[in-house]
Design an enzyme around this catalytic site. Structure first.
Site, short mmCIF file in Angstrom:
data_model
loop_
_atom_site.label_atom_id
_atom_site.label_comp_id
_atom_site.label_asym_id
_atom_site.label_seq_id
_atom_site.Cartn_x
_atom_site.Cartn_y
_atom_site.Cartn_z
CG HIS A 1 -4.98 2.45 5.75
ND1 HIS A 1 -6.34 2.37 5.95
CD2 HIS A 1 -4.82 3.33 4.73
CE1 HIS A 1 -6.96 3.17 5.10
NE2 HIS A 1 -6.06 3.75 4.34
CG LEU B 1 5.01 5.38 -5.82
CD1 LEU B 1 5.29 4.47 -7.01
CD2 LEU B 1 6.31 5.73 -5.11
NE ARG B 2 0.77 11.98 -2.42
CZ ARG B 2 -0.21 11.49 -1.69
NH1 ARG B 2 -1.15 10.74 -2.22
NH2 ARG B 2 -0.29 11.75 -0.41
CG HIS C 1 0.12 15.22 1.89
ND1 HIS C 1 -0.92 15.50 1.02
CD2 HIS C 1 -0.19 14.03 2.44
CE1 HIS C 1 -1.81 14.53 1.06
NE2 HIS C 1 -1.40 13.62 1.92
CG HIS D 1 -1.84 1.20 1.27
ND1 HIS D 1 -3.20 1.07 1.46
CD2 HIS D 1 -1.62 2.53 1.15
CE1 HIS D 1 -3.77 2.27 1.45
NE2 HIS D 1 -2.82 3.17 1.26
CG LEU E 1 -7.78 10.76 7.54
CD1 LEU E 1 -8.60 11.50 6.50
CD2 LEU E 1 -8.57 10.62 8.84
C1 NCD Z 1 -3.47 9.04 1.94
C2 NCD Z 1 -2.96 10.06 0.90
O1 NCD Z 1 -2.41 11.09 1.30
O2 NCD Z 1 -3.11 9.82 -0.29
N1 NCD Z 1 -3.53 9.68 3.22
C3 NCD Z 1 -3.56 9.08 4.43
O3 NCD Z 1 -3.71 9.79 5.43
N2 NCD Z 1 -3.44 7.79 4.58
C4 NCD Z 1 -4.80 8.48 1.52
C5 NCD Z 1 -5.19 7.22 2.25
O4 NCD Z 1 -4.50 6.21 2.20
O5 NCD Z 1 -6.25 7.21 2.88
ZN ZN Z 2 -3.11 5.13 1.56
ZN ZN Z 3 -6.64 5.15 2.87
#
Ligand code: NCD
Ligand code: ZN
Ligand code: ZN
Length: 349
Positions: free
Chosen positions: A175, A17-18, A252, A14, A220
């Site tokens: 997750h 990578l953007r 991010h 999981h 999240l």
């Molecule tokens: C993930 C993301 O930034 O793409 N963020 C996160 O808090 N886990 C999205 C996700 O996996 O829910």
């Molecule tokens: Zn994720």
């Molecule tokens: Zn998620």
């Protein structure tokens, strides 16, 4: 004597990578440790078609530094309109290894997600038929539901009924963060597994407020209680093949995290296996790391286990305060703080 641990090369089941400059910035961290990763499709716009997944895969491979080996395992982002025909195209492509369910509004870049799972039953039945796994972000939305209860509520109202309704659909509950989720997975029918992140193994929700609010630990599903964390550690080190590694490393830009309305996501790819070694060592279970990190996920996805190895050494290092991230910077988990384990030089392929 320095402790060393050699394991078959792990995979990350999981990963975010953007794209573009962000992709180029983070990919080497993952590729230095992991042979393969299930690449999440929550780009803007999301990866909703096989064609888009093929193009994204090509961009990932093009961003890979010379001399590194890494195989991106692609996923499709399910929407209310995903058709059985698209599922069949995805399966036939050979490069798509699952489809991701984001309940609309549940997490980062999920606004194009699914509003009512029942609308997708035809596509999900087709996935079961084609043996294409479903990956789920398991949280209900709904402003009235307490943020700490969203995963447990998702199990009762969405996931348990879905697993019964489509009994041959293979599902990865991504997750997992709660004791309730661990209990559900343990008691679930065959074909249901879960990934666990390093932050949910190492941190409980107090960490979010240690000395002040910690935006870089906000993800999240949100961190949960110490009791939940202990249940996750028990599951991860138990040797139960239904639980395997998925970092959910989610980069991010710094200014979008250090913000009045900060984004969700913890960046962990710079230490994506080292952090798990720390968690397993604290539980006295280092010998169980290899199966969790390198065997169970590959087995679930029906892919061969990796044949090469990596070596971790117990030798403290300090994560940098930030990494370059396109025109911005990226604050990794443990920025400026020590990490117990490191990859031995030469472990990267
Ligand atoms: C993930 C993301 O930034 O793409 N963020 C996160 O808090 N886990 C999205 C996700 O996996 O829910
Ligand atoms: Zn994720
Ligand atoms: Zn998620």
């Amino acid at each position: 004597m320095t402790a060393r641990l050699t394991i078959q090369r792990p995979d990350d089941w999981h990963l975010h990578l953007r794209d573009g400059a962000a992709l180029a910035a983070v990919l080497p961290h993952t590729a230095a440790r992991f042979a393969r990763a299930i690449v999440m499709p929550n780009l803007k716009p999301p990866v909703t078609t096989t064609e888009a997944a093929q193009a994204y895969r090509a961009r990932i491979l093009a961003a890979l530094p010379a001399g590194m080996r890494f195989e991106p395992l692609m996923t499709l982002y399910l929407t209310d309109r995903t058709s059985p025909a698209e599922i069949l195209r995805a399966k036939a492509s050979g490069i798509v290894h699952g489809c991701k369910l984001y309940p609309a509004g549940a997490t980062t870049h999920s606004d194009a997600g699914v509003t009512d799972i029942r609308r997708l039953d035809d596509a999900l039945a087709c996935m079961a038929e084609a043996d294409l796994p479903l990956q789920v972000h398991g949280e209900v939305t709904g402003a009235e539901v307490d943020v700490f209860d969203r995963e447990a509520r998702f199990i009762e109202t969405i996931l348990a009924p879905l697993a019964e309704r489509i009994p041959r659909l293979r599902i990865v509950f991504e997750h997992v963060t709660t004791r309730a989720a661990v209990q559900f997975v343990r008691g679930a029918r065959a074909g249901l597994a879960a990934t666990i992140t390093p932050q949910h193994l190492l941190l409980a929700r107090n960490a979010l407020f240690a000395g002040g609010i910690r935006p870089h630990l906000y993800c999240l599903p949100i961190l949960k209680t110490e009791d939940d964390r202990c249940a996750l550690v028990d599951a991860a080190v138990s040797g139960d093949p239904r639980f395997f590694l998925g970092t959910d490393s989610a980069p991010h830009a710094r200014h979008t995290k250090e913000n009045a309305c900060g984004c969700a996501g913890v960046y962990s790819a710079h230490a994506g296996i080292e952090l798990y070694a720390e968690a397993f060592e604290s539980a006295g279970a280092l010998p169980r790391l290899e199966a969790f990190a390198s065997h169970f996920g590959a087995d679930f996805y029906g892919l061969p286990r990796n044949t090469d190895t990596i070596t971790l050494v117990k030798s403290p290092w300090t994560a940098p305060a930030a990494y370059p991230f396109g025109d911005d910077s990226l604050v990794p988990w443990r920025a400026g703080e020590p990490l117990a384990w490191q990859l031995e030089a030469g472990s990267a392929p």
